[in-house]
Design a protein around this motif. Structure first.
Motif, PDB file in Angstrom:
ATOM      1  N   GLU A  18       0.812  -1.219   0.000  1.00 44.56           N
ATOM      2  CA  GLU A  18       0.000   0.000   0.000  1.00 44.56           C
ATOM      3  C   GLU A  18       0.848   1.274   0.000  1.00 44.56           C
ATOM      4  O   GLU A  18       0.519   2.238  -0.683  1.00 44.56           O
ATOM      5  CB  GLU A  18      -0.963  -0.013   1.189  1.00 44.56           C
ATOM      6  N   GLY A  19       1.926   1.299   0.748  1.00 46.54           N
ATOM      7  CA  GLY A  19       2.781   2.490   0.786  1.00 46.54           C
ATOM      8  C   GLY A  19       3.329   2.846  -0.588  1.00 46.54           C
ATOM      9  O   GLY A  19       3.270   3.999  -1.015  1.00 46.54           O
ATOM     10  N   SER A  20       3.828   1.861  -1.293  1.00 43.19           N
ATOM     11  CA  SER A  20       4.360   2.139  -2.638  1.00 43.19           C
ATOM     12  C   SER A  20       3.242   2.427  -3.631  1.00 43.19           C
ATOM     13  O   SER A  20       3.436   3.163  -4.598  1.00 43.19           O
ATOM     14  CB  SER A  20       5.247   0.985  -3.121  1.00 43.19           C
ATOM     15  N   ARG A  21       2.066   1.868  -3.398  1.00 41.83           N
ATOM     16  CA  ARG A  21       0.937   2.177  -4.276  1.00 41.83           C
ATOM     17  C   ARG A  21       0.556   3.655  -4.140  1.00 41.83           C
ATOM     18  O   ARG A  21       0.283   4.333  -5.119  1.00 41.83           O
ATOM     19  CB  ARG A  21      -0.286   1.309  -3.939  1.00 41.83           C
ATOM     20  N   LEU A  22       0.578   4.147  -2.913  1.00 43.23           N
ATOM     21  CA  LEU A  22       0.200   5.538  -2.661  1.00 43.23           C
ATOM     22  C   LEU A  22       1.244   6.538  -3.154  1.00 43.23           C
ATOM     23  O   LEU A  22       0.894   7.604  -3.652  1.00 43.23           O
ATOM     24  CB  LEU A  22      -0.039   5.764  -1.162  1.00 43.23           C
ATOM     25  N   PHE A  23       2.516   6.188  -3.017  1.00 37.73           N
ATOM     26  CA  PHE A  23       3.571   7.165  -3.272  1.00 37.73           C
ATOM     27  C   PHE A  23       4.490   6.835  -4.440  1.00 37.73           C
ATOM     28  O   PHE A  23       5.257   7.685  -4.873  1.00 37.73           O
ATOM     29  CB  PHE A  23       4.407   7.365  -1.995  1.00 37.73           C
ATOM     30  N   GLY A  31       0.200   4.152  -7.761  1.00 36.26           N
ATOM     31  CA  GLY A  31      -0.979   3.391  -8.152  1.00 36.26           C
ATOM     32  C   GLY A  31      -0.722   1.903  -8.302  1.00 36.26           C
ATOM     33  O   GLY A  31      -1.664   1.125  -8.426  1.00 36.26           O
ATOM     34  N   MET A  32       0.561   1.506  -8.289  1.00 35.84           N
ATOM     35  CA  MET A  32       0.943   0.097  -8.456  1.00 35.84           C
ATOM     36  C   MET A  32       1.571  -0.410  -7.154  1.00 35.84           C
ATOM     37  O   MET A  32       2.655   0.031  -6.777  1.00 35.84           O
ATOM     38  CB  MET A  32       1.954  -0.063  -9.598  1.00 35.84           C
ATOM     39  N   PRO A  33       0.907  -1.333  -6.434  1.00 29.30           N
ATOM     40  CA  PRO A  33       1.486  -1.834  -5.182  1.00 29.30           C
ATOM     41  C   PRO A  33       2.721  -2.708  -5.433  1.00 29.30           C
ATOM     42  O   PRO A  33       2.752  -3.495  -6.377  1.00 29.30           O
ATOM     43  CB  PRO A  33       0.352  -2.652  -4.570  1.00 29.30           C
ATOM     44  N   MET A  34       3.717  -2.521  -4.615  1.00 32.04           N
ATOM     45  CA  MET A  34       4.961  -3.301  -4.715  1.00 32.04           C
ATOM     46  C   MET A  34       5.593  -3.334  -3.332  1.00 32.04           C
ATOM     47  O   MET A  34       5.505  -2.366  -2.582  1.00 32.04           O
ATOM     48  CB  MET A  34       5.916  -2.652  -5.721  1.00 32.04           C
ATOM     49  N   LEU A  35       6.216  -4.445  -3.002  1.00 31.88           N
ATOM     50  CA  LEU A  35       6.958  -4.569  -1.753  1.00 31.88           C
ATOM     51  C   LEU A  35       8.445  -4.517  -2.059  1.00 31.88           C
ATOM     52  O   LEU A  35       8.933  -5.222  -2.947  1.00 31.88           O
ATOM     53  CB  LEU A  35       6.624  -5.892  -1.067  1.00 31.88           C
ATOM     54  N   TYR A  36       9.154  -3.707  -1.312  1.00 31.74           N
ATOM     55  CA  TYR A  36      10.591  -3.555  -1.477  1.00 31.74           C
ATOM     56  C   TYR A  36      11.305  -4.296  -0.344  1.00 31.74           C
ATOM     57  O   TYR A  36      11.121  -3.984   0.832  1.00 31.74           O
ATOM     58  CB  TYR A  36      10.976  -2.076  -1.410  1.00 31.74           C
TER      59      TYR A  36
END
Length: 155
Positions: A18-23, A31-36
């Protein structure tokens, strides 16, 4: 492969992206969710420290270690495949487009990419919407215990 992520404890087990999707981020468009994640806890710490003032690295932070089956990680991307300016800040479209295309293709669960801070290290990008997401195995969730010399006392 074992991978690591450091975050505030309240978000450690949130694997929604969600964090990467938002920012957005270096490897994904907003707009694209991703986990780092990173290939080691020390690489993960570098990733946090480059974005966060030392004084904000408090006892509120912890880390999560997960295991990803090797066959679910795309390891084809090499440093030589990237433009000379891929490490620029703010991130260039070469990396955001590449990571976003990885998410949209939805072929592999994870993508191994070079770490912008230290390119001989790697970050592992995880697609939380991939069908094999449930094959991730949480190994450990723990407090982050770092040497106090890294934290600058501003008092």
């Amino acid at each position: 492969m074992r991978v690591f992520r450091i975050a505030k404890k309240q978000y450690l087990e949130d694997l929604s992206g969600e964090g990467s999707r938002l920012f957005g981020g270096r490897w994904n468009k907003k707009g694209m969710p991703m986990l780092y994640f990173s290939d080691s806890l020390s690489t993960s710490l570098l990733e946090v420290l480059v974005h966060l003032d030392f004084k904000h690295l408090t006892k509120d932070f912890g880390y999560i270690e997960i295991d990803i089956p090797d066959n679910l990680i795309d390891t084809k991307l090499k440093l030589k495949d990237l433009d000379d300016n891929w490490r620029d800040n703010p991130p260039k479209s070469i990396t955001t487009n590449l990571g976003t295309a990885f998410l949209k293709a939805n072929k592999k669960l994870a993508l191994k990419v070079p770490c912008a801070i230290l390119p001989m290290a790697s970050n592992i990008l995880i697609n939380p919407k991939h069908k094999d997401f449930t094959k991730l195995k949480v190994i450990k969730v723990a407090d982050l215990d770092i040497d106090s010399r890294l934290i600058v006392d501003t008092k």
